[in-house]
Design a protein around this motif. Structure first.
Motif, PDB file in Angstrom:
ATOM      1  N   SER A  98       0.818  -1.211   0.000  1.00  0.00           N
ATOM      2  CA  SER A  98       0.000   0.000   0.000  1.00  0.00           C
ATOM      3  C   SER A  98       0.852   1.261   0.000  1.00  0.00           C
ATOM      4  O   SER A  98       0.569   2.223  -0.731  1.00  0.00           O
ATOM      5  CB  SER A  98      -0.940  -0.006   1.214  1.00  0.00           C
ATOM      6  OG  SER A  98      -1.887  -1.051   1.111  1.00  0.00           O
ATOM      7  N   LEU A  99       1.899   1.287   0.804  1.00  0.00           N
ATOM      8  CA  LEU A  99       2.774   2.462   0.839  1.00  0.00           C
ATOM      9  C   LEU A  99       3.553   2.601  -0.463  1.00  0.00           C
ATOM     10  O   LEU A  99       3.777   3.720  -0.934  1.00  0.00           O
ATOM     11  CB  LEU A  99       3.731   2.374   2.020  1.00  0.00           C
ATOM     12  CG  LEU A  99       3.098   2.504   3.403  1.00  0.00           C
ATOM     13  CD1 LEU A  99       4.149   2.329   4.493  1.00  0.00           C
ATOM     14  CD2 LEU A  99       2.406   3.856   3.564  1.00  0.00           C
ATOM     15  N   TRP A 100       3.950   1.484  -1.044  1.00  0.00           N
ATOM     16  CA  TRP A 100       4.660   1.520  -2.322  1.00  0.00           C
ATOM     17  C   TRP A 100       3.781   2.142  -3.404  1.00  0.00           C
ATOM     18  O   TRP A 100       4.229   3.023  -4.145  1.00  0.00           O
ATOM     19  CB  TRP A 100       5.069   0.096  -2.707  1.00  0.00           C
ATOM     20  CG  TRP A 100       5.778  -0.008  -4.030  1.00  0.00           C
ATOM     21  CD1 TRP A 100       7.058   0.344  -4.314  1.00  0.00           C
ATOM     22  CD2 TRP A 100       5.225  -0.494  -5.259  1.00  0.00           C
ATOM     23  NE1 TRP A 100       7.343   0.110  -5.629  1.00  0.00           N
ATOM     24  CE2 TRP A 100       6.243  -0.413  -6.234  1.00  0.00           C
ATOM     25  CE3 TRP A 100       3.980  -0.999  -5.619  1.00  0.00           C
ATOM     26  CZ2 TRP A 100       6.039  -0.813  -7.552  1.00  0.00           C
ATOM     27  CZ3 TRP A 100       3.771  -1.399  -6.924  1.00  0.00           C
ATOM     28  CH2 TRP A 100       4.794  -1.315  -7.885  1.00  0.00           C
ATOM     29  N   VAL A 101       2.537   1.711  -3.478  1.00  0.00           N
ATOM     30  CA  VAL A 101       1.612   2.277  -4.451  1.00  0.00           C
ATOM     31  C   VAL A 101       1.365   3.753  -4.150  1.00  0.00           C
ATOM     32  O   VAL A 101       1.376   4.601  -5.058  1.00  0.00           O
ATOM     33  CB  VAL A 101       0.280   1.505  -4.455  1.00  0.00           C
ATOM     34  CG1 VAL A 101      -0.750   2.216  -5.337  1.00  0.00           C
ATOM     35  CG2 VAL A 101       0.487   0.077  -4.941  1.00  0.00           C
ATOM     36  N   SER A 157      -3.507  -5.420 -12.774  1.00  0.00           N
ATOM     37  CA  SER A 157      -2.267  -5.756 -12.077  1.00  0.00           C
ATOM     38  C   SER A 157      -1.947  -4.631 -11.119  1.00  0.00           C
ATOM     39  O   SER A 157      -2.470  -3.513 -11.250  1.00  0.00           O
ATOM     40  CB  SER A 157      -1.100  -5.985 -13.042  1.00  0.00           C
ATOM     41  OG  SER A 157      -0.673  -4.767 -13.611  1.00  0.00           O
ATOM     42  N   LEU A 158      -1.092  -4.898 -10.170  1.00  0.00           N
ATOM     43  CA  LEU A 158      -0.719  -3.876  -9.198  1.00  0.00           C
ATOM     44  C   LEU A 158       0.042  -2.737  -9.868  1.00  0.00           C
ATOM     45  O   LEU A 158      -0.180  -1.558  -9.562  1.00  0.00           O
ATOM     46  CB  LEU A 158       0.133  -4.499  -8.091  1.00  0.00           C
ATOM     47  CG  LEU A 158       0.496  -3.580  -6.917  1.00  0.00           C
ATOM     48  CD1 LEU A 158      -0.752  -3.110  -6.187  1.00  0.00           C
ATOM     49  CD2 LEU A 158       1.428  -4.299  -5.950  1.00  0.00           C
ATOM     50  N   GLN A 159       0.940  -3.073 -10.798  1.00  0.00           N
ATOM     51  CA  GLN A 159       1.705  -2.036 -11.484  1.00  0.00           C
ATOM     52  C   GLN A 159       0.804  -1.135 -12.315  1.00  0.00           C
ATOM     53  O   GLN A 159       0.970   0.096 -12.331  1.00  0.00           O
ATOM     54  CB  GLN A 159       2.776  -2.671 -12.382  1.00  0.00           C
ATOM     55  CG  GLN A 159       3.910  -3.364 -11.646  1.00  0.00           C
ATOM     56  CD  GLN A 159       3.527  -4.699 -11.069  1.00  0.00           C
ATOM     57  OE1 GLN A 159       2.466  -5.269 -11.395  1.00  0.00           O
ATOM     58  NE2 GLN A 159       4.375  -5.256 -10.215  1.00  0.00           N
ATOM     59  N   ILE A 163      -0.015   2.936 -12.115  1.00  0.00           N
ATOM     60  CA  ILE A 163       0.008   3.863 -13.250  1.00  0.00           C
ATOM     61  C   ILE A 163      -1.310   4.613 -13.354  1.00  0.00           C
ATOM     62  O   ILE A 163      -1.338   5.832 -13.583  1.00  0.00           O
ATOM     63  CB  ILE A 163       0.303   3.097 -14.553  1.00  0.00           C
ATOM     64  CG1 ILE A 163       1.722   2.515 -14.519  1.00  0.00           C
ATOM     65  CG2 ILE A 163       0.137   4.002 -15.769  1.00  0.00           C
ATOM     66  CD1 ILE A 163       2.037   1.595 -15.681  1.00  0.00           C
ATOM     67  N   ALA A 164      -2.418   3.909 -13.186  1.00  0.00           N
ATOM     68  CA  ALA A 164      -3.734   4.535 -13.285  1.00  0.00           C
ATOM     69  C   ALA A 164      -3.912   5.599 -12.207  1.00  0.00           C
ATOM     70  O   ALA A 164      -4.415   6.702 -12.479  1.00  0.00           O
ATOM     71  CB  ALA A 164      -4.829   3.475 -13.172  1.00  0.00           C
ATOM     72  N   ILE A 165      -3.498   5.295 -10.991  1.00  0.00           N
ATOM     73  CA  ILE A 165      -3.638   6.255  -9.894  1.00  0.00           C
ATOM     74  C   ILE A 165      -2.765   7.477 -10.149  1.00  0.00           C
ATOM     75  O   ILE A 165      -3.154   8.616  -9.854  1.00  0.00           O
ATOM     76  CB  ILE A 165      -3.281   5.581  -8.555  1.00  0.00           C
ATOM     77  CG1 ILE A 165      -4.294   4.484  -8.241  1.00  0.00           C
ATOM     78  CG2 ILE A 165      -3.243   6.600  -7.428  1.00  0.00           C
ATOM     79  CD1 ILE A 165      -3.896   3.604  -7.067  1.00  0.00           C
ATOM     80  N   LEU A 239      -9.178  -5.318  -9.801  1.00  0.00           N
ATOM     81  CA  LEU A 239      -8.410  -4.659 -10.851  1.00  0.00           C
ATOM     82  C   LEU A 239      -7.024  -4.239 -10.384  1.00  0.00           C
ATOM     83  O   LEU A 239      -6.296  -3.586 -11.121  1.00  0.00           O
ATOM     84  CB  LEU A 239      -9.167  -3.416 -11.353  1.00  0.00           C
ATOM     85  CG  LEU A 239     -10.535  -3.674 -11.980  1.00  0.00           C
ATOM     86  CD1 LEU A 239     -11.232  -2.364 -12.311  1.00  0.00           C
ATOM     87  CD2 LEU A 239     -10.394  -4.528 -13.237  1.00  0.00           C
ATOM     88  N   GLY A 240      -6.678  -4.588  -9.160  1.00  0.00           N
ATOM     89  CA  GLY A 240      -5.377  -4.204  -8.624  1.00  0.00           C
ATOM     90  C   GLY A 240      -4.492  -5.417  -8.424  1.00  0.00           C
ATOM     91  O   GLY A 240      -4.241  -6.176  -9.363  1.00  0.00           O
ATOM     92  N   ALA A 241      -4.024  -5.576  -7.190  1.00  0.00           N
ATOM     93  CA  ALA A 241      -3.147  -6.703  -6.879  1.00  0.00           C
ATOM     94  C   ALA A 241      -3.869  -8.021  -7.107  1.00  0.00           C
ATOM     95  O   ALA A 241      -5.064  -8.152  -6.862  1.00  0.00           O
ATOM     96  CB  ALA A 241      -2.659  -6.605  -5.435  1.00  0.00           C
ATOM     97  N   GLU A 242      -3.130  -8.997  -7.594  1.00  0.00           N
ATOM     98  CA  GLU A 242      -3.696 -10.307  -7.863  1.00  0.00           C
ATOM     99  C   GLU A 242      -3.303 -11.283  -6.755  1.00  0.00           C
ATOM    100  O   GLU A 242      -2.265 -11.132  -6.101  1.00  0.00           O
ATOM    101  CB  GLU A 242      -3.202 -10.825  -9.221  1.00  0.00           C
ATOM    102  CG  GLU A 242      -3.605  -9.921 -10.394  1.00  0.00           C
ATOM    103  CD  GLU A 242      -3.061 -10.410 -11.716  1.00  0.00           C
ATOM    104  OE1 GLU A 242      -2.151 -11.255 -11.683  1.00  0.00           O
ATOM    105  OE2 GLU A 242      -3.527  -9.936 -12.755  1.00  0.00           O
TER     106      GLU A 242
END
Length: 297
Positions: A98-101, A157-159, A163-165, A239-242
């Motif tokens: 979460s902090l990484w994102v 994906s998380l990546q 990017i979307a955020i 739609l985020g982390a899998e």
């Protein structure tokens, strides 16, 4: 001649004068108990994210099916999920995700938004018109819907969620920097820099950008909280982390069917999200009060 020792008050005043506004902002920030509490919460989760692998009681993917959906106990402080995995361990590891994102999505937004905002505000005319209309179009969509659209195009994906955020937050920083540049570029020192033939690129990055950073720091701190919520929302929607990544939003999504029989599977990830967002919001409010002279009494 006999010298006279300066008064302590004169020494403090001289130190404040030398240190500049950032030192004064730091002193103002420390005086705010709410801001210090927020900074403490943020620091706690940052430390947890760094040392998580060493303090987690169990592995994030260690399944124990006979003990699935166990209530909080001495062996499992936060209980276990539907796979028998230790919820506390997964929350600890999820702090890093979460902090990484949050951090890197905001960094991307700040870089892209600052460049576009500086160019729009400094050059104006048709350049400003085009960039401002792009910002208006992006802001016309609800942020979460725009994020869903971007992730749908790029793939879940998380990546791609990061990017979307980052993309959906660019207009916020761009408009903030643009408004700041519009006021700064009329200052006398900017006019003097132009008069002596200083290049635009040097004026932008040596004079205008440094003097525009205070509101960006405040907005960036608050944007991290928003980014964490948006990442959790995308994870909740799939739609985020899998799986099996221990992302807090994904943990909520996987536990929603057990809300009645095993509420702890949703309560503790939800509390983690709430506390992290609260910490960044409190710290951001404190930074706003410290860096904005108009907020000082």
């Amino acid at each position: 001649m006999v010298g006279f020792a300066p008064k302590p008050s004169d020494v403090v005043a001289q130190q404040d004068k030398v240190a500049g506004p950032w030192h004064e902002a730091w002193r103002s920030f420390k005086k705010s108990k709410v801001a210090v509490v927020g900074a403490g919460i943020v620091l706690f989760f940052i430390i947890v994210a760094f040392i998580g692998p060493w303090i987690a009681p169990q592995g994030i993917n260690e399944q124990d099916l006979p003990n699935r959906l166990q209530a909080p106990s001495v062996d499992h402080w936060f209980g276990t999920d539907d796979m028998g995995r230790d919820i506390l361990s997964r929350i600890i590891h999820g702090a890093r995700i979460s902090l990484w994102v949050g951090f890197f999505s905001v960094i991307g937004s700040v870089i892209a938004g600052s460049i576009l905002g500086i160019v729009a505000g400094y050059y104006g005319k048709w350049v400003d018109a085009i960039i401002s209309r792009i910002f208006d179009i992006m802001l016309a969509f609800p942020s979460i819907l725009l994020a869903i659209a971007v992730v749908s195009v790029l793939g879940p994906s998380l990546q791609n969620a990061l990017i979307a955020i980052a993309i959906i937050n660019i207009p916020n920083f761009g408009r903030l920097i643009r408004s700041k540049v519009l006021s700064i570029k009329e200052e006398e020192y900017i006019t003097s820099a132009k008069a002596i033939g200083m290049q635009d690129i040097r004026i932008l990055f040596s004079h205008i950008l440094p003097n525009s950073m205070a509101p960006v720091i405040v907005q960036g701190t608050l944007a991290i909280a928003t980014a964490i919520i948006e990442a959790a929302a995308l994870g909740f929607l799939g739609l985020g982390a899998e799986a099996p990544a221990p992302e807090w939003g994904k943990m909520l999504a996987d536990s929603k069917m057990y809300l009645i029989n095993a509420p702890w599977t949703m309560i503790f990830p939800g509390i983690a999200i709430m506390l992290t967002v609260l910490g960044f919001n409190l710290m951001g409010d404190g930074l706003r009060d410290a860096l904005d002279p108009r907020m000082k009494s």
